[in-house]
Every structure is written in structure tokens, then in C-alpha cells.
Design an enzyme around this catalytic site. Sequence first.
Site, PDB file in Angstrom:
ATOM      1  N   HIS A   1      -5.862   3.899   3.921  1.00 58.63           N
ATOM      2  CA  HIS A   1      -6.418   4.728   2.843  1.00 58.63           C
ATOM      3  C   HIS A   1      -7.731   5.403   3.228  1.00 58.63           C
ATOM      4  O   HIS A   1      -8.184   6.313   2.531  1.00 58.63           O
ATOM      5  CB  HIS A   1      -6.652   3.898   1.574  1.00 58.63           C
ATOM      6  CG  HIS A   1      -5.392   3.388   0.939  1.00 58.63           C
ATOM      7  ND1 HIS A   1      -4.346   4.211   0.606  1.00 58.63           N
ATOM      8  CD2 HIS A   1      -5.013   2.136   0.577  1.00 58.63           C
ATOM      9  CE1 HIS A   1      -3.368   3.484   0.060  1.00 58.63           C
ATOM     10  NE2 HIS A   1      -3.745   2.224   0.042  1.00 58.63           N
TER      11      HIS A   1
ATOM     12  N   ASP B   1       3.768   0.422   4.446  1.00 62.03           N
ATOM     13  CA  ASP B   1       3.007  -0.161   3.330  1.00 62.03           C
ATOM     14  C   ASP B   1       3.490   0.498   2.040  1.00 62.03           C
ATOM     15  O   ASP B   1       3.842   1.680   2.036  1.00 62.03           O
ATOM     16  CB  ASP B   1       1.512   0.113   3.537  1.00 62.03           C
ATOM     17  CG  ASP B   1       0.627  -0.593   2.518  1.00 62.03           C
ATOM     18  OD1 ASP B   1       0.042  -1.629   2.869  1.00 62.03           O
ATOM     19  OD2 ASP B   1       0.532  -0.095   1.372  1.00 62.03           O
TER      20      ASP B   1
ATOM     21  N   HIS C   1       1.994   1.469  -0.468  1.00 64.57           N
ATOM     22  CA  HIS C   1       1.124   2.559  -0.924  1.00 64.57           C
ATOM     23  C   HIS C   1       1.135   3.700   0.090  1.00 64.57           C
ATOM     24  O   HIS C   1       1.258   3.461   1.295  1.00 64.57           O
ATOM     25  CB  HIS C   1      -0.312   2.056  -1.109  1.00 64.57           C
ATOM     26  CG  HIS C   1      -0.425   0.923  -2.079  1.00 64.57           C
ATOM     27  ND1 HIS C   1      -0.466  -0.406  -1.676  1.00 64.57           N
ATOM     28  CD2 HIS C   1      -0.487   0.912  -3.432  1.00 64.57           C
ATOM     29  CE1 HIS C   1      -0.561  -1.175  -2.752  1.00 64.57           C
ATOM     30  NE2 HIS C   1      -0.573  -0.412  -3.830  1.00 64.57           N
TER      31      HIS C   1
ATOM     32  N   ASP D   1       3.331  -5.197   1.219  1.00 63.63           N
ATOM     33  CA  ASP D   1       3.253  -5.180  -0.246  1.00 63.63           C
ATOM     34  C   ASP D   1       4.443  -4.484  -0.897  1.00 63.63           C
ATOM     35  O   ASP D   1       4.513  -4.382  -2.121  1.00 63.63           O
ATOM     36  CB  ASP D   1       1.925  -4.563  -0.724  1.00 63.63           C
ATOM     37  CG  ASP D   1       1.486  -3.372   0.091  1.00 63.63           C
ATOM     38  OD1 ASP D   1       2.284  -2.877   0.911  1.00 63.63           O
ATOM     39  OD2 ASP D   1       0.335  -2.916  -0.095  1.00 63.63           O
TER      40      ASP D   1
HETATM   41 ZN   LIG Z   1      -0.651  -1.212   0.264  1.00 63.18          ZN
END
Ligand SMILES: [Zn+2]
Length: 343
Positions: free
Chosen positions: A123, A160, A162, A247
Site C-alpha cells: 500500500h 493479497d 487488498h 488475507d
Molecule cells: Zn491485505
Amino acid sequence: MSALWLRHDASLAHDIPGHPERPDRIRALEAEMNRHGWFGAAVEQAPAIERRLLHPVHPERYVASIESLCASGGGFIDADTAAVPDTWEAALRAAGGAVALVDALLGGTATVGVSALRPPGHHAESERAMGFCFFGNAAVAARRATSAHGLSRVLILDWDVHHGNGTEAIFAADSDVLFVSIHEWPLYPGTGPASYAGVGAGEGYTVNLPVPSGSGDAAYRSLVEHVTAPLIGLWEPELVLVSAGFDAHRDDPLATCTVSEAGFAGMTASLRRACDAVGAPLGLVLEGGYDLGALAGSMAALMPVLVADGPVDAGEVARHPLADSAVERLGAWWPELGGGRSA
Ligand SMILES: [Zn+2]
């Protein structure tokens, strides 16, 4: 396969009380690896990254701002992202581990490996820490591969749950790093629509594969087997990195996908087979994963596949409609991806 595992105790000292991105993640992972003899991987201590190796991704003024925040006792950067004094060394080691992994993979001392440190990185934008991330570990490692090692084709698969907004932004205009992201949509950080493919010379080198809430092994495995692996076959990257978050697992508390341990092993099998076919080394860089059992169990499930000697069998993977629509959408930049199937 000669396998390498990078770690460091500094990952245990970056500790924000009550935060899901916590030192116990590394403790759980390492306890599980230790139980399995690290699957034969050589375990090495991650070096702190040399500051200059951050600069192709993060300008010095940003690096200095993180250093001074930590030196002054730390604090919150946004609602999710906080630093303490020990965050500085942890972040340097997390980026350093990813770079050391790339150096080993391209230097011939390892053919596969894992950089398993924290804080995570995908991120983090060039000048912005967010989403538990400070430095873009995988991005810095990919830049190491293109600059110091002279590679012209590096593929990053970010599985991931996200979207890897930081990695995407860093390479948006570049055609030497092909960024592929499978992520739950909608979900934090809200970026990564299927329609976005990069900018300028980088158009076509960002491949966003959003999946709806509830997606599990069938969707994830097909998006790796039928989209990512063929991209590897077509583009022939000289290195493949995985932004390996766990995740998307069904037990994860931060998202609502339903991938299983076997799903992570299956995705790894598809990748290993594709990488072997083009002679690309394969390295995993740890991102998220917030259920300790799911994190440790998923890594333990994929490790035998990652380090396997000889050909890897990915088995039969059923085509998922999401893969079909992605192949059709990507036809604008990757027409051969259709492989003769009627449009
Ligand atoms: Zn994540």
C-alpha cells in the site's frame, strides 16, 4: 530447488498495541516453519536496506520523514498506520529482505525464496505511508532487479486480498514491471478497477483482477492458472515476485474472500510451472494475513510446492467466468492471451 527464507527479529519490535498487523504474525509463521524444518530452505537474516536502494521508489525527503517520525517517538500517519521508534529498523529490514531475496534469485544462490518480514509494503506509495505499509518492499525489490541486475521484464503478482495501490502507482507508467493484482472488490483502499491498465508506456502493464466478496479457490486459482500463468508464458519475465498476503483466506478477519490453504498451494503450483517453463526464479514477499492459523497454515501448505524438485503438477483447474472475462478485456493489450479461443 535451492530455497531461501529471509527473516529478522526487527520484525517483532514494530509493535502497535491492539493492531491486527502485529508481531505475533511472524511468531506464528516462524513456529510453523520451524516445525517443518523450514521445508529445507536456508534461513538468513535480512539486512537493513542501504538507503540509496530505496531512492528509485521513495525519494529521500520521504525516507527522512519516516526516519524522523520514528526517531521522535513515532505516531499515527493515518487511522490505520502508526510507527514506533522500532518501526524504522523493521521497515529497513523488510525492504532489505526483499532486495536480498532478489539478489539471491538473480545471483544464482537460490531459485525460489520467501522474504517474510513486516511491516508489509504494497500500500505504500512513493511519498505516502498507508495501510500498515511504509516502504514498498516488493516494488523496491523489483526496481533492484531492473536497475542493478539490468532486467527488462519483472512480473509481480499481488494476491493479497487488498489492492496493491502502492505498487500499482509506482509502476503505472512503466513497461518493465508487469503488475497483476487479484483483490476483493469493493474493499480497502478502493483502487484497482478492472478498467485501469496503467498510463502512457505502461498501459497494458497493470492487470487488475477484482473479485467479489465470497470468492474462493475456484476464482483465485483460475485467475492464476488461466490469466497470470499465460501472461508469464507470453511475456517471459526474467523474475516473478509475489506480493504474498494471506488475507484472502476464509478465516481472515479483515476481508470476506474464502480461499483455503489448498488454494494458496494451487496458485503456487500454477506459478511454479509457468516460471519453470520460462526459466524465471520465483520469490514471495510477505504482505498481509491477519488470522494467525490461516497465515501459518497457508504458507506451510504452499512451501512444499514452492521448493519442490522437478516438475510441479498444478492439476486440473476449472475455468472460472472471471478468468474468461479478464482474458477478453485484456485482449486490447494481450491478444494472444485468448489462445485461439473464439472471442
Ligand atoms: Zn491485505
